[in-house]
Design a protein around this motif. Structure first.
Motif, short mmCIF file in Angstrom:
data_model
loop_
_atom_site.label_atom_id
_atom_site.label_comp_id
_atom_site.label_asym_id
_atom_site.label_seq_id
_atom_site.Cartn_x
_atom_site.Cartn_y
_atom_site.Cartn_z
N VAL A 1 -60.59 23.88 39.08
CA VAL A 1 -61.08 23.33 37.81
C VAL A 1 -60.30 23.87 36.60
O VAL A 1 -59.75 23.10 35.81
N ILE A 2 -60.26 25.19 36.48
CA ILE A 2 -59.73 25.78 35.24
C ILE A 2 -58.21 25.60 35.14
O ILE A 2 -57.69 25.30 34.06
N ASP A 3 -57.50 25.71 36.24
CA ASP A 3 -56.06 25.44 36.23
C ASP A 3 -55.78 24.01 35.77
O ASP A 3 -54.86 23.76 34.99
N ARG A 4 -56.60 23.07 36.24
CA ARG A 4 -56.38 21.67 35.87
C ARG A 4 -56.56 21.46 34.37
O ARG A 4 -55.82 20.73 33.72
N THR A 5 -57.56 22.14 33.81
CA THR A 5 -57.84 21.98 32.38
C THR A 5 -56.78 22.70 31.52
O THR A 5 -56.17 22.10 30.63
N LEU A 6 -56.62 24.00 31.79
CA LEU A 6 -55.79 24.83 30.90
C LEU A 6 -54.29 24.53 31.05
O LEU A 6 -53.57 24.51 30.06
N ILE A 7 -53.87 24.33 32.30
CA ILE A 7 -52.43 24.20 32.54
C ILE A 7 -52.03 22.74 32.73
O ILE A 7 -51.24 22.19 31.95
N ARG A 8 -52.60 22.09 33.76
CA ARG A 8 -52.09 20.76 34.13
C ARG A 8 -52.40 19.72 33.05
O ARG A 8 -51.68 18.73 32.92
N THR A 9 -53.51 19.91 32.28
CA THR A 9 -53.82 18.95 31.24
C THR A 9 -53.36 19.46 29.86
O THR A 9 -52.55 18.82 29.20
N TYR A 10 -53.89 20.63 29.43
CA TYR A 10 -53.58 21.11 28.08
C TYR A 10 -52.10 21.50 27.92
O TYR A 10 -51.38 20.95 27.09
N ARG B 1 -36.66 22.07 27.79
CA ARG B 1 -36.90 22.07 29.23
C ARG B 1 -38.36 21.74 29.52
O ARG B 1 -39.26 22.29 28.88
N ALA B 2 -38.58 20.88 30.47
CA ALA B 2 -39.94 20.48 30.82
C ALA B 2 -40.42 21.23 32.04
O ALA B 2 -39.65 21.83 32.78
N LYS B 3 -41.73 21.17 32.27
CA LYS B 3 -42.38 21.64 33.49
C LYS B 3 -42.05 23.07 33.89
O LYS B 3 -41.44 23.31 34.95
N PRO B 4 -42.41 24.07 33.09
CA PRO B 4 -42.16 25.43 33.55
C PRO B 4 -43.17 25.92 34.57
O PRO B 4 -43.00 26.99 35.12
N ASN B 5 -44.23 25.18 34.80
CA ASN B 5 -45.24 25.72 35.70
C ASN B 5 -45.23 25.07 37.06
O ASN B 5 -45.65 24.03 37.27
#
Ligand SMILES: N[C@@H](CCC(=O)N[C@@H](CS)C(=O)NCC(=O)O)C(=O)O
Length: 216
Positions: A100-109, A212-216
Motif C-alpha cells: 500500500v504505502i510504496d504504491r502511494t508514496l513512490i509509485r504514484t507521488y 533522468r527518469a525512473k530512479p526507483n
C-alpha cells in the motif's frame, strides 16, 4: 563460498533495502548495477524486477525473501525477530508498506515527478494533488506506529524499519512530501535518527542526473 551479489541499482528503494540488510549485519557483499529489465534480472526474476540475489548456488528474487535468507545465513544482529508476536508484527509492517504505502508514496507521488505521464514531461500536478491526501494519511499511520518506541516493531531496529527508511528518504525529495513528513510528530524524528545509521548513509543513492527518469 563467494560473497553475496546483489543485482539491481543503488537508486532502487527495494535494492537499497537489501543492501542495508548486508550493511547492518556486516556482510561483505557486492552490488552489481543494472537497468530495469536487464538480462541479469530476467535470468532470475520472472518479471525482470530488482533486486535479485546470487550467492553460490542460491539465486533469489523478491526483497523480503532475499532479506530473510541473508538474515538466517549470516551472523550479526537478527533483523527478523524469532519471537512469534514480533515476527508477526514485522511481517505486518513489511506487507503494508510493500502493498500500500510504496504504491502511494513512490509509485504514484514520486513518479508523478520523475516519470510523469504528461505531454510536456513536466510534473503531473493533477496526479500530485490527487494523491497528497493519501500520502498524508499514510504518513499519519506510520507516525502513530513509531510514537511509542521509535521503531515499527518492539524496542529494536528490525527489517520493518529497514524496509521503510528508503521510502521516507525518497518521499521527502519533492516539496509536498517534505512538508508532509515534517508535519508529523514522531515520524520525522524517527527518520532523522535512523537516517544517521551507517547502513543508511553508506547506501545513499547518487544524485539523479538532470532529466533522468525512473530512479526507483
Ligand atoms: N516485490 C518486489 C518489488 C520489486 C520492485 O518493484 N522493484 C522495482 C525497483 S525499486 C522495479 O523493479 N520496478 C520495475 C518494474 O516494476 O517493472 C520486491 O520486493 O523485490
Amino acid at each position: 563460498m563467494p560473497k553475496p551479489e546483489i543485482i539491481g541499482s543503488a537508486r532502487s528503494t527495494y535494492t537499497r533495502v537489501v543492501c542495508m540488510v548486508c550493511e547492518e549485519k556486516g556482510i561483505a557483499y557486492g552490488l552489481t548495477e543494472c537497468a530495469l529489465g536487464a538480462p541479469e534480472l530476467l535470468a532470475i526474476h520472472p518479471l525482470g524486477k530488482m533486486p535479485v540475489l546470487r550467492h553460490g548456488d542460491v539465486v533469489l528474487f523478491e526483497s523480503k525473501a532475499i532479506a530473510s535468507y541473508l538474515d538466517r545465513s549470516f551472523p550479526g544482529p537478527q533483523l527478523l525477530p524469532s519471537d512469534p508476536h514480533l515476527a508477526g508484527l514485522t511481517e505486518q509492517w513489511v506487507s503494508l508498506v510493500n502493498t500500500v504505502i510504496d504504491r502511494t508514496l513512490i509509485r504514484t507521488y514520486l513518479y508523478a515527478y520523475i516519470a510523469p505521464k504528461t505531454a510536456d514531461g513536466k510534473p503531473d500536478r493533477a496526479a500530485i494533488e490527487a494523491v497528497m491526501p493519501a500520502v498524508r494519511e499514510q504518513l499519519g499511520i506510520l507516525d502513530r506506529a513509531v510514537a511509542k518506541t521509535g521503531h515499527l516493531v518492539g524496542d529494536d531496529f528490525t527489517f520493518a524499519d529497514i524496509n521503510l527508511l528508503p521510502l521516507l528518504d525518497r518521499v521527502r525529495l519533492p516539496p509536498e512530501g517534505a512538508d508532509a513528513l515534517a508535519a508529523t510528530t514522531h515520524l520525522a524524528a524517527y527518520y532523522a535518527r535512523h537516517a544517521a545509521r551507517p547502513s543508511f548513509t553508506r547506501t545513499m543513492p547518487p544524485a539523479a542526473p538532470p532529466g533522468r527518469a525512473k530512479p526507483n
